[in-house]
Design a protein around this motif. Structure first.
Motif, PDB file in Angstrom:
ATOM      1  N   ARG A   1      22.056 -54.470  23.098  1.00 36.23           N
ATOM      2  CA  ARG A   1      23.564 -54.732  22.771  1.00 36.23           C
ATOM      3  C   ARG A   1      24.201 -54.150  21.661  1.00 36.23           C
ATOM      4  N   VAL A   2      23.855 -52.600  21.986  1.00 34.63           N
ATOM      5  CA  VAL A   2      24.562 -51.379  20.957  1.00 34.63           C
ATOM      6  C   VAL A   2      25.669 -51.025  21.533  1.00 34.63           C
ATOM      7  N   ASP A   3      26.817 -50.976  21.000  1.00 38.13           N
ATOM      8  CA  ASP A   3      28.015 -50.262  21.489  1.00 38.13           C
ATOM      9  C   ASP A   3      27.915 -48.756  21.657  1.00 38.13           C
ATOM     10  N   TYR A   4      28.734 -48.377  22.859  1.00 40.89           N
ATOM     11  CA  TYR A   4      28.549 -46.880  23.007  1.00 40.89           C
ATOM     12  C   TYR A   4      29.089 -46.261  21.499  1.00 40.89           C
ATOM     13  N   ASP A   5      30.073 -46.688  21.040  1.00 41.91           N
ATOM     14  CA  ASP A   5      30.500 -46.013  19.765  1.00 41.91           C
ATOM     15  C   ASP A   5      29.614 -45.790  18.665  1.00 41.91           C
ATOM     16  N   ASP A   6      28.769 -47.142  18.429  1.00 38.41           N
ATOM     17  CA  ASP A   6      27.692 -46.944  17.719  1.00 38.41           C
ATOM     18  C   ASP A   6      26.635 -46.169  17.825  1.00 38.41           C
ATOM     19  N   TYR A   7      26.231 -45.951  19.416  1.00 37.53           N
ATOM     20  CA  TYR A   7      25.271 -44.967  19.704  1.00 37.53           C
ATOM     21  C   TYR A   7      25.534 -43.424  19.396  1.00 37.53           C
ATOM     22  N   TYR A   8      27.054 -43.441  19.788  1.00 36.24           N
ATOM     23  CA  TYR A   8      27.656 -42.186  19.605  1.00 36.24           C
ATOM     24  C   TYR A   8      27.572 -41.641  17.974  1.00 36.24           C
ATOM     25  N   GLU A   9      27.601 -42.480  17.166  1.00 34.46           N
ATOM     26  CA  GLU A   9      27.525 -42.159  15.613  1.00 34.46           C
ATOM     27  C   GLU A   9      26.436 -41.253  15.330  1.00 34.46           C
ATOM     28  N   GLY A  10      25.244 -41.526  16.033  1.00 36.72           N
ATOM     29  CA  GLY A  10      24.105 -40.613  15.948  1.00 36.72           C
ATOM     30  C   GLY A  10      24.041 -39.570  16.931  1.00 36.72           C
ATOM     31  N   GLY A  11      24.443 -39.854  18.187  1.00 36.17           N
ATOM     32  CA  GLY A  11      24.366 -39.126  19.394  1.00 36.17           C
ATOM     33  C   GLY A  11      24.982 -37.784  19.223  1.00 36.17           C
ATOM     34  N   LYS A  12      26.184 -38.026  18.524  1.00 36.47           N
ATOM     35  CA  LYS A  12      27.370 -36.830  18.508  1.00 36.47           C
ATOM     36  C   LYS A  12      26.702 -35.632  17.693  1.00 36.47           C
ATOM     37  N   TYR A  13      25.596 -35.855  16.895  1.00 34.34           N
ATOM     38  CA  TYR A  13      24.964 -34.517  16.473  1.00 34.34           C
ATOM     39  C   TYR A  13      24.252 -33.736  17.488  1.00 34.34           C
ATOM     40  N   LEU A  14      23.874 -34.463  18.776  1.00 35.67           N
ATOM     41  CA  LEU A  14      23.183 -33.576  19.841  1.00 35.67           C
ATOM     42  C   LEU A  14      24.369 -32.876  20.374  1.00 35.67           C
ATOM     43  N   SER A  15      25.399 -33.619  20.682  1.00 41.45           N
ATOM     44  CA  SER A  15      26.399 -32.849  21.315  1.00 41.45           C
ATOM     45  C   SER A  15      27.042 -31.760  20.387  1.00 41.45           C
ATOM     46  N   TYR A  16      26.913 -31.878  18.987  1.00 43.10           N
ATOM     47  CA  TYR A  16      27.375 -30.745  18.003  1.00 43.10           C
ATOM     48  C   TYR A  16      26.654 -29.715  18.416  1.00 43.10           C
ATOM     49  N   LEU A  17      25.419 -29.676  18.765  1.00 46.06           N
ATOM     50  CA  LEU A  17      24.555 -28.518  18.769  1.00 46.06           C
ATOM     51  C   LEU A  17      24.664 -27.641  20.246  1.00 46.06           C
ATOM     52  N   LEU A  18      25.519 -28.253  20.671  1.00 44.62           N
ATOM     53  CA  LEU A  18      25.910 -27.595  22.126  1.00 44.62           C
ATOM     54  C   LEU A  18      26.851 -26.115  21.928  1.00 44.62           C
ATOM     55  N   THR A  19      27.311 -26.032  20.995  1.00 49.62           N
ATOM     56  CA  THR A  19      28.100 -24.728  20.828  1.00 49.62           C
ATOM     57  C   THR A  19      27.157 -23.633  20.453  1.00 49.62           C
ATOM     58  N   PRO A  20      26.252 -23.867  19.254  1.00 53.03           N
ATOM     59  CA  PRO A  20      25.412 -23.067  19.083  1.00 53.03           C
ATOM     60  C   PRO A  20      24.192 -22.668  20.162  1.00 53.03           C
ATOM     61  N   ALA A  21      24.051 -23.771  20.935  1.00 54.31           N
ATOM     62  CA  ALA A  21      22.908 -23.597  21.987  1.00 54.31           C
ATOM     63  C   ALA A  21      23.519 -22.644  22.971  1.00 54.31           C
ATOM     64  N   THR A  22      25.098 -22.721  23.162  1.00 55.28           N
ATOM     65  CA  THR A  22      25.444 -21.983  24.476  1.00 55.28           C
ATOM     66  C   THR A  22      25.492 -20.676  23.793  1.00 55.28           C
ATOM     67  N   VAL A  23      25.917 -20.135  22.548  1.00 58.71           N
ATOM     68  CA  VAL A  23      25.728 -18.899  22.108  1.00 58.71           C
ATOM     69  C   VAL A  23      24.525 -18.524  22.198  1.00 58.71           C
ATOM     70  N   CYS A  24      23.579 -19.054  22.008  1.00 56.17           N
ATOM     71  CA  CYS A  24      22.066 -18.522  22.249  1.00 56.17           C
ATOM     72  C   CYS A  24      21.634 -18.217  23.556  1.00 56.17           C
ATOM     73  N   LEU A  25      22.509 -18.604  24.708  1.00 56.23           N
ATOM     74  CA  LEU A  25      22.197 -18.393  26.054  1.00 56.23           C
ATOM     75  C   LEU A  25      22.285 -16.753  26.242  1.00 56.23           C
ATOM     76  N   ALA A  26      23.081 -16.070  25.308  1.00 54.70           N
ATOM     77  CA  ALA A  26      23.309 -14.811  25.452  1.00 54.70           C
ATOM     78  C   ALA A  26      21.869 -13.931  25.292  1.00 54.70           C
ATOM     79  N   VAL A  27      20.973 -14.519  24.725  1.00 52.76           N
ATOM     80  CA  VAL A  27      19.617 -14.053  24.555  1.00 52.76           C
ATOM     81  C   VAL A  27      18.934 -13.846  25.960  1.00 52.76           C
ATOM     82  N   PRO A  28      18.564 -14.794  26.655  1.00 52.92           N
ATOM     83  CA  PRO A  28      17.936 -14.534  27.822  1.00 52.92           C
ATOM     84  C   PRO A  28      18.875 -13.450  28.690  1.00 52.92           C
ATOM     85  N   LEU A  29      20.053 -13.784  28.555  1.00 51.98           N
ATOM     86  CA  LEU A  29      20.884 -12.660  29.280  1.00 51.98           C
ATOM     87  C   LEU A  29      20.617 -11.341  28.971  1.00 51.98           C
TER      88      LEU A  29
END
Lengths: 125, 230
Positions: free
Chosen positions: B53-81
């Motif tokens: 019974r965890v609210d999505y908002d509570d889950y996202y309090e921690g989960g947002k740090y995963l989403s946060y890494l999406l920009t640096p990870a996308t930047v890194c896609l230049a490496v295999p390219l």
């Protein structure tokens, strides 16, 4: 200090991309500007692949994880799709299959054709 | 117990990682393309949130740090390219043509189906950017006066679906070339499809990364033309 430096470079480029997003009036996200900057730096030789490689590999490997929070959030947004859910699902399903098949088939046939042509000229030569 | 878990900052990340690992474990044993680790992990997190019974908002309090890494990870896609640049130069005509035909087929299919279902202009333009990466798609939807929140939902669902069905579609349409697979994933399912392409191989991943950028730009240019059709 290898990882510290690698991560630092990646974050700095992400920051530069974010700046560009805010400064330029285009609907392009900072991450895409950042990708462009990273590619330009690598191709110009200003940045060596070894200077970011391990950290980049790590971030790319865990990338699927980064989509989980947003995807789980879809649970909360079902009300936005009320009433149009079924036709919407149909559009999403059909379009995704069509685009995937068209892009893949087109690329594959052009690459094969190109290969045949070079093989032929090589044989002739 | 519920209070303890819901208010823990690392719960969101932990449950996501465990869910993904479980997905990989299941995929290894059940060799079906339907056993997709991303899909399994999303379902796993949803079930865990329900059980504790965890609210999505509570889950996202921690989960947002995963989403946060999406920009640096996308930047890194230049490496295999960058590492596949030779291959890209050799096949540039096929690459550009394939992505362009993918973008066109996306816009055209949305148009035909919207007409079929009798969608309003607003609903139609909301769907036009569905195949491209979220942030660019939001911009396109906004400019065409679509419903941006729905666009985001549709883009994410498209990505997950593309990630899940890719191996089946490749088998069905006999797409075996790694360049073709990568282009197909990136053009149809943006970054979430690219995550799948990375699993398939380095060439697939590089081509898929490129497709995110090129298909995004092409859609920015072509979507306004299509918007006038309905």
């Amino acid at each position: 200090m290898k990882y510290m430096k690698q991560f630092g470079i990646i974050i700095l480029i992400a920051l530069a991309g974010e700046f560009l997003e805010k400064l330029l009036p285009l609907p392009v996200p900072g991450s895409i500007y950042g990708l462009g900057i990273m590619l330009a730096l690598l191709m110009s030789g200003l940045l060596k692949v070894e200077a970011v490689k391990e950290s980049a590999d790590f971030l790319i490997e865990i990338m699927p994880l980064m989509f989980i929070p947003a995807a789980v959030g879809l649970l909360d947004s079902y009300h936005e799709l009320e009433g149009i859910f079924l036709p919407l699902a149909a559009v999403v399903a059909v379009t995704t299959v069509v685009v995937m098949a068209v892009t893949g088939k087109c690329a594959q046939s052009m690459i094969r054709k190109g290969k045949k042509d070079t093989d032929m000229t090589q044989k002739k030569g | 117990m519920e209070e303890l878990i819901g208010k823990s900052l690392f719960f969101g990340v932990a449950v996501s990682v465990v869910g993904y690992e479980a997905g990989l474990w299941i995929k290894k044993r059940v060799k079906s393309p339907l056993c997709n680790p991303l899909f399994i992990s999303i379902a796993f997190v949803m079930v865990m949130l329900g059980i504790f019974r965890v609210d999505y908002d509570d889950y996202y309090e921690g989960g947002k740090y995963l989403s946060y890494l999406l920009t640096p990870a996308t930047v890194c896609l230049a490496v295999p390219l960058y590492q596949q640049m030779e291959l890209l130069k050799k096949n540039w005509a096929a690459v550009i043509t394939a992505i362009a035909s993918g973008v066109f087929s996306s816009l055209a299919t949305v148009f035909i189906m919207s007409k079929l279902f009798g969608f309003t202009h607003e609903q139609y333009v909301t769907l036009l950017p569905k195949s491209i990466t979220t942030a660019i798609g939001m911009g396109v939807s906004e400019k065409l006066e679509g419903i941006v929140t729905v666009t985001v939902v549709v883009i994410i669902i498209t990505g997950i679906l593309g990630n899940v069905i890719a191996e089946g579609v490749f088998k069905l349409f006999r797409i075996q070339n790694p360049i073709a697979k990568g282009l197909a994933l990136g053009t149809s399912a943006h970054a979430i499809g690219t995550a799948k392409a990375m699993e398939l191989g380095e060439i697939e991943g590089a081509m898929s990364s490129l497709s995110i950028v090129v298909s995004g730009i092409l859609t920015v240019a072509a979507a306004p033309l299509f918007a006038g059709l309905l």
